[in-house]
Every structure is written in C-alpha cells, then in structure tokens.
Design a protein around this motif. Structure first.
Motif, PDB file in Angstrom:
ATOM      1  N   THR A  67       0.841  -1.206   0.000  1.00  0.00           N
ATOM      2  CA  THR A  67       0.000   0.000   0.000  1.00  0.00           C
ATOM      3  C   THR A  67       0.868   1.245   0.000  1.00  0.00           C
ATOM      4  OG1 THR A  67      -1.717  -1.179   1.237  1.00  0.00           O
ATOM      5  CG2 THR A  67      -1.848   1.219   1.215  1.00  0.00           C
ATOM      6  N   ASP A  68       1.895   1.236   0.815  1.00  0.00           N
ATOM      7  CA  ASP A  68       2.818   2.366   0.900  1.00  0.00           C
ATOM      8  C   ASP A  68       3.498   2.605  -0.446  1.00  0.00           C
ATOM      9  OD1 ASP A  68       4.225   4.426   2.292  1.00  0.00           O
ATOM     10  OD2 ASP A  68       5.963   3.107   2.465  1.00  0.00           O
ATOM     11  N   GLY A  69       3.950   1.538  -1.067  1.00  0.00           N
ATOM     12  CA  GLY A  69       4.626   1.664  -2.357  1.00  0.00           C
ATOM     13  C   GLY A  69       3.710   2.191  -3.445  1.00  0.00           C
ATOM     14  N   LEU A  70       2.469   1.710  -3.461  1.00  0.00           N
ATOM     15  CA  LEU A  70       1.515   2.168  -4.472  1.00  0.00           C
ATOM     16  C   LEU A  70       1.162   3.639  -4.268  1.00  0.00           C
ATOM     17  CD1 LEU A  70      -0.831  -0.957  -4.638  1.00  0.00           C
ATOM     18  CD2 LEU A  70       0.659  -0.120  -6.465  1.00  0.00           C
ATOM     19  N   SER A  71       1.024   4.061  -3.014  1.00  0.00           N
ATOM     20  CA  SER A  71       0.693   5.471  -2.754  1.00  0.00           C
ATOM     21  C   SER A  71       1.858   6.387  -3.117  1.00  0.00           C
ATOM     22  CB  SER A  71       0.297   5.668  -1.289  1.00  0.00           C
ATOM     23  OG  SER A  71       1.398   5.458  -0.425  1.00  0.00           O
ATOM     24  N   LYS A  72       3.085   5.948  -2.822  1.00  0.00           N
ATOM     25  CA  LYS A  72       4.257   6.751  -3.161  1.00  0.00           C
ATOM     26  C   LYS A  72       4.473   6.811  -4.674  1.00  0.00           C
ATOM     27  CE  LYS A  72       6.834   6.063   1.148  1.00  0.00           C
ATOM     28  NZ  LYS A  72       7.966   5.349   1.796  1.00  0.00           N
ATOM     29  N   ALA A  73       4.131   5.725  -5.359  1.00  0.00           N
ATOM     30  CA  ALA A  73       4.298   5.684  -6.814  1.00  0.00           C
ATOM     31  C   ALA A  73       3.438   6.737  -7.493  1.00  0.00           C
ATOM     32  CB  ALA A  73       3.954   4.301  -7.348  1.00  0.00           C
ATOM     33  N   SER A  74       2.282   7.047  -6.898  1.00  0.00           N
ATOM     34  CA  SER A  74       1.406   8.064  -7.492  1.00  0.00           C
ATOM     35  C   SER A  74       2.073   9.438  -7.452  1.00  0.00           C
ATOM     36  CB  SER A  74       0.064   8.114  -6.752  1.00  0.00           C
ATOM     37  OG  SER A  74       0.223   8.598  -5.430  1.00  0.00           O
ATOM     38  N   ILE A  75       2.870   9.690  -6.414  1.00  0.00           N
ATOM     39  CA  ILE A  75       3.564  10.978  -6.287  1.00  0.00           C
ATOM     40  C   ILE A  75       4.816  10.998  -7.156  1.00  0.00           C
ATOM     41  CG2 ILE A  75       4.805  12.486  -4.671  1.00  0.00           C
ATOM     42  CD1 ILE A  75       2.836  11.542  -2.507  1.00  0.00           C
ATOM     43  N   VAL A  76       5.596   9.929  -7.093  1.00  0.00           N
ATOM     44  CA  VAL A  76       6.822   9.855  -7.888  1.00  0.00           C
ATOM     45  C   VAL A  76       6.507   9.885  -9.378  1.00  0.00           C
ATOM     46  CG1 VAL A  76       8.780   8.380  -8.498  1.00  0.00           C
ATOM     47  CG2 VAL A  76       8.117   8.639  -6.096  1.00  0.00           C
ATOM     48  N   GLY A  77       5.437   9.160  -9.770  1.00  0.00           N
ATOM     49  CA  GLY A  77       5.095   9.075 -11.188  1.00  0.00           C
ATOM     50  C   GLY A  77       4.343  10.274 -11.717  1.00  0.00           C
ATOM     51  N   GLY A  78       3.776  11.078 -10.812  1.00  0.00           N
ATOM     52  CA  GLY A  78       3.071  12.287 -11.236  1.00  0.00           C
ATOM     53  C   GLY A  78       1.739  12.042 -11.914  1.00  0.00           C
TER      54      GLY A  78
END
Length: 225
Positions: A67-78
């Motif tokens: 869950t943490d990785g998926l949420s961070k990916a939304s920010i990193v990926g823009g």
C-alpha cells in the motif's frame, strides 16, 4: 465520518479481530502521515490488496508495504488522482481474478506507469517483456506481489528525494482530522443517531398521503392569496 465509517467497515471484512483492525488502522494512519498521502485512498488500496491476496496468506506487514509503495508511486510518477485511482481499481481486479493481463494490465501501464515500471524491475524484465508476460498469462498474483515488493524499494529511494510540498502537508492535516472525527464518532455514535433520526423522518414523510399533501398545499395557496 460517513466516509471513514464505510472504509473501516470494509477493513473489518479483511481482518480477523478487533485488535487486528486497530493495528491495521494505526499502521495506515502512520504510513499516510509519513508520506503525506491520503488515508482514505490508502485504506481503499489496502482493502483491495487484502481481498486479492487472501488465499495467498500475504502478511499484514507486506500488505502495508505494498500500500505504501503504491501510494508513493502516485507521487513519484506524477499521475493525476483520477487516472491513478482507475489504475488501482484495474490492478485490484486483475489480482483478484488471479492474473494481471488484458485491460487491467493496459490500464496500469498507461495510467500508473511508475507502478508498471516497478513491477517490471522487480521481475528483472523490461516493460515490453512485461506486456508479453501479461499476454501469456504469466502475471499471476503470487508472482506480482513479491515483484512489486522488490520494485518498490527503488520507489522508496526516489520518494525521499521528492520535495515536501504544501499539498502533502495539507493532506496530513486532513488525515488527522478524519481520524479524529472517526474516533469521536465511535465514542459518541453521532452518525448512527443522525441516521436513525433521518430514517424516522423518512417514515413519517412516507406516511403522509398524497391527498393530505394536496390539501395542505391548497390551504397554503388560499392563505397566501
């Protein structure tokens, strides 16, 4: 309060006890506060992942990391919030079906490309090879989960270099407010009382006949004239 009540009701479906539910709720809150991401969105992602992987025995700790990785990916990926949400729904549906392919895989690759990249890197493949694996039905849930856990390690590093924006700071305030509202509601049962009152009002309104309403309106019209 309604929003958080519904989310926590869903979390109850994927936890085995009230103690486990509290641990999951606290873990999601702490994770969301650390990253400045939405506790509502993260709770929905966790619920989907838990349902998709329940036959695999994926640990609670790994579900939180995913869950943490998926949420961070939304920010990193823009990615935009709406397109990313759509991709997460497709990812969950693919994993629940047991294999990620077709429309579900295409949605992830197009609307959440950083997640697709993490999946490919976790498998030691290119994104082109990832599409081929999907077409051949090789992206089964038991392969996807460990690959994402591996691929998200790099996302963690990338996320640490991202600026701490006003938006993420404001999200932490919203998370705290929503959690406070939920705790207050659990203690006092405010929304339950309001729901009962609204139901009673609805029953009372339904009991008024159409003829009675028409007579009342006519009376009001005559009085006004």
């Amino acid at each position: 309060a309604d929003s958080m009540t519904e989310l926590n009701a869903r979390l109850r479906l994927v936890t085995t006890s009230s103690n486990e539910l509290k641990v999951v709720q606290q873990s999601l809150f702490e994770m969301s506060q650390k990253s400045g991401t939405s506790i509502k969105a993260n709770s929905e992602i966790y619920f989907g992942l838990a349902r998709a992987s329940k036959t695999l025995g994926t640990s609670q700790a790994d579900l939180i990391r995913l869950t943490d990785g998926l949420s961070k990916a939304s920010i990193v990926g823009g990615s935009s919030a709406e397109s990313y949400k759509s991709a997460m729904i497709q990812l969950r549906q693919g994993m629940e079906s047991g294999v990620l392919r077709g429309q579900e895989l295409n949605s992830v690759m197009e609307q959440a490309p950083r997640v697709a990249q993490a999946l490919a890197e976790g498998l030691g493949k290119t994104t082109g090879e990832l599409r081929k694996m999907g077409a051949e039905g090789e992206l089964v849930t038991e392969v996807v989960i460990p690959a994402l856990l591996t691929g998200f390690k790099k996302i963690d590093e990338e996320f640490e270099s991202m600026p701490n924006t006003f938006g993420r700071g404001w999200q932490k305030i919203e998370n705290s407010f929503l959690t406070w509202i939920q705790k207050a509601n659990e203690a006092k049962g405010v929304t339950s009382l309001l729901s009962e009152a609204m139901s009673s009002l609805s029953v009372a309104m339904d009991s008024v006949s159409a003829e009675g309403i028409a007579t009342t309106m006519q009376y009001a019209a005559n009085a006004a004239s």
